[in-house]
Design a protein around this motif. Structure first.
Motif, PDB file in Angstrom:
ATOM      1  N   UNK A 285       0.837  -1.217   0.000  1.00 22.66           N
ATOM      2  CA  UNK A 285       0.000   0.000   0.000  1.00 22.66           C
ATOM      3  C   UNK A 285       0.866   1.260   0.000  1.00 22.66           C
ATOM      4  N   UNK A 286       2.108   1.097   0.403  1.00 19.49           N
ATOM      5  CA  UNK A 286       3.021   2.244   0.459  1.00 19.49           C
ATOM      6  C   UNK A 286       4.208   1.981  -0.454  1.00 19.49           C
ATOM      7  N   UNK A 303      -0.663   4.528  -1.961  1.00 14.09           N
ATOM      8  CA  UNK A 303      -1.656   4.348  -3.038  1.00 14.09           C
ATOM      9  C   UNK A 303      -2.889   5.193  -2.740  1.00 14.09           C
ATOM     10  N   UNK A 304      -3.172   5.328  -1.456  1.00 15.59           N
ATOM     11  CA  UNK A 304      -4.309   6.114  -1.005  1.00 15.59           C
ATOM     12  C   UNK A 304      -3.960   7.604  -1.106  1.00 15.59           C
ATOM     13  N   UNK A 308      -5.322  12.041   2.964  1.00 14.14           N
ATOM     14  CA  UNK A 308      -6.142  11.095   3.735  1.00 14.14           C
ATOM     15  C   UNK A 308      -5.234  10.278   4.685  1.00 14.14           C
ATOM     16  N   UNK A 309      -4.075   9.874   4.182  1.00 13.04           N
ATOM     17  CA  UNK A 309      -3.147   9.102   5.033  1.00 13.04           C
ATOM     18  C   UNK A 309      -2.677   9.962   6.209  1.00 13.04           C
ATOM     19  N   UNK A 310      -2.365  11.228   5.915  1.00 12.13           N
ATOM     20  CA  UNK A 310      -1.931  12.127   6.998  1.00 12.13           C
ATOM     21  C   UNK A 310      -3.058  12.261   8.031  1.00 12.13           C
ATOM     22  N   UNK A 311      -4.308  12.361   7.540  1.00 17.33           N
ATOM     23  CA  UNK A 311      -5.454  12.470   8.462  1.00 17.33           C
ATOM     24  C   UNK A 311      -5.629  11.179   9.262  1.00 17.33           C
ATOM     25  N   UNK A 351      -3.206   1.371   9.022  1.00 23.16           N
ATOM     26  CA  UNK A 351      -3.569   2.115   7.792  1.00 23.16           C
ATOM     27  C   UNK A 351      -3.297   1.252   6.556  1.00 23.16           C
ATOM     28  N   UNK A 352      -2.206   0.494   6.605  1.00 23.84           N
ATOM     29  CA  UNK A 352      -1.879  -0.391   5.473  1.00 23.84           C
ATOM     30  C   UNK A 352      -2.966  -1.427   5.243  1.00 23.84           C
TER      31      UNK A 352
END
Ligand SMILES: Cc1ncc(COP(=O)(O)O)c(C=O)c1O
Length: 354
Positions: A285-286, A303-304, A308-311, A351-352
């Motif tokens: 995913x990263x 990928x996201x 959004x990832x930071x949030x 998250x992953x």
């Protein structure tokens, strides 16, 4: 909004703040030194704490003299406009801090023209591009007057310039009769990663700006070092820019504690950054280039959607910054402990899988 486009927030209490190594608060020893600092009027050359710090830093970096600066930005700006007259060119990398994150000061305030060459992923500038960019200008051209390099390279992920690479840039600069300025905001991280004294890096360039307020944990301040005649001129530019201070021993005292106590521990930050990077690398995913994780900075992509990832990290108590096209940045520093890293690792894994 702050410089990362985030709304102003309260200090990150109870959060694991990996946005930057600039977020640290002064240690108790720094606060005590500040409270007890011997001071005088620095513009009369009479602040003993500043004077001692300047001499000490010049010695550590192996240069003739140093001048204390309120910030790294002013240190770089004063240096560039001392090396270059208005209308002359500084040759630098297209991802460097001077070009991208210092409000265009060298042009706005110094009339200096930046000529950017592409930056390799390891923070080096291609030597063939440098060779072309540093050729003497023909009639009507802007004369190259300086090469500026960054070590470690912030937006390349804290990468370290090898001594061999800097020697090649030095050889080219000598051939062209040009000085080299190093934006060494994190030069002590570079020295720690290479396992060599910082003076061995500094001796290859004419001037260095380095920061007390990054990995060294001081609240304020930077230093420019170089030869005596150059530093005298930089001091005059600092005044021109409004950066000459008075009883600045109060802040220099914290910087001295940083020099005395914070350099030896930098490898701890590097090891913690490596752990984060290796966790990130486990997940498709990263994406992350582990080769660039050499010091205290980790930059990765997702990928996201990046914001959004930071949030999602923030929801889990972890603060990171989005650097746009460069990726998401995590930076370790003295306030990040092993248990903070454990917390960040759990968040990254969640998250992953999300
Ligand atoms: C590589 C580099 N150079 C210069 C600076 C500027 O330092 P300051 O924020 O003290 O102006 C920074 C700040 O993050 C930096 O990362």
């Amino acid at each position: 909004m702050n410089m990362y486009g985030e709304r102003q927030t309260q200090a990150a209490v109870g959060l694991v703040d990996l946005r930057s190594d600039t977020v640290t608060h002064p240690t108790d020893a720094m606060r005590a030194a500040m409270a007890n600092a011997e001071v005088g009027d620095d513009q009369f050359g009479e602040d003993p704490t500043v004077n001692r710090l300047e001499v000490h830093c010049a010695e550590v970096l192996g240069k003739e003299a140093g001048v204390f600066m309120p910030s790294g930005t002013m240190g770089n700006l004063s240096s560039v406009i001392t090396h270059c007259a208005p209308g002359q060119q500084v040759i630098l990398g297209d991802r460097c801090h001077i070009l991208g994150s210092e409000s265009g000061g060298i042009s706005a305030l110094g009339g200096v023209m930046p000529r950017a060459v592409p930056t390799n992923t390891d923070g080096t500038l291609p030597l063939d591009a440098l060779a072309i960019a540093t050729m003497p200008a023909g009639p009507g051209g802007a004369q190259p007057a300086l090469i500026a390099i960054e070590n470690t390279h912030n937006f390349c992920g804290g990468t370290v310039l090898s001594q061999e690479y800097i020697a090649q840039v030095r050889a080219l600069a000598d051939e062209r009769g040009l000085p080299i300025h190093m934006d060494g905001a994190r030069i002590f991280n570079a020295a720690a990663a290479l396992g060599i004294p910082v003076r061995e890096i500094a001796q290859q360039v004419d001037s260095v700006q380095f920061c007390f307020s990054k990995g060294l944990g001081a609240p304020v301040g930077s230093m420019v070092v170089g030869d005596l005649a150059f530093i005298d001129k930089v001091r005059t530019k600092r005044k021109l820019l409004g950066g000459a201070l008075r009883q600045s021993g109060v802040i220099a005292a914290a910087a001295q504690v940083a020099m005395d106590t914070m350099i030896a521990r930098l490898p701890e930050d590097h090891a913690r950054a490596r752990l984060l990077a290796e966790t990130i690398a486990e997940y498709p995913a990263f994406s992350i280039d582990l080769d660039t994780v050499q010091t205290n900075i980790v930059i990765f992509k997702s990928q996201r959607d990046q914001t959004e990832v930071v949030a999602m990290l923030r929801e889990r108590g972890i603060l990171a910054v989005s650097l746009g096209a460069a990726g998401i940045r995590l930076v370790t520093h003295y306030q990040i402990t092993d248990s903070d890293i454990d917390r960040a690792v759990v968040a990254i894994r969640e998250i992953a899988h999300a």
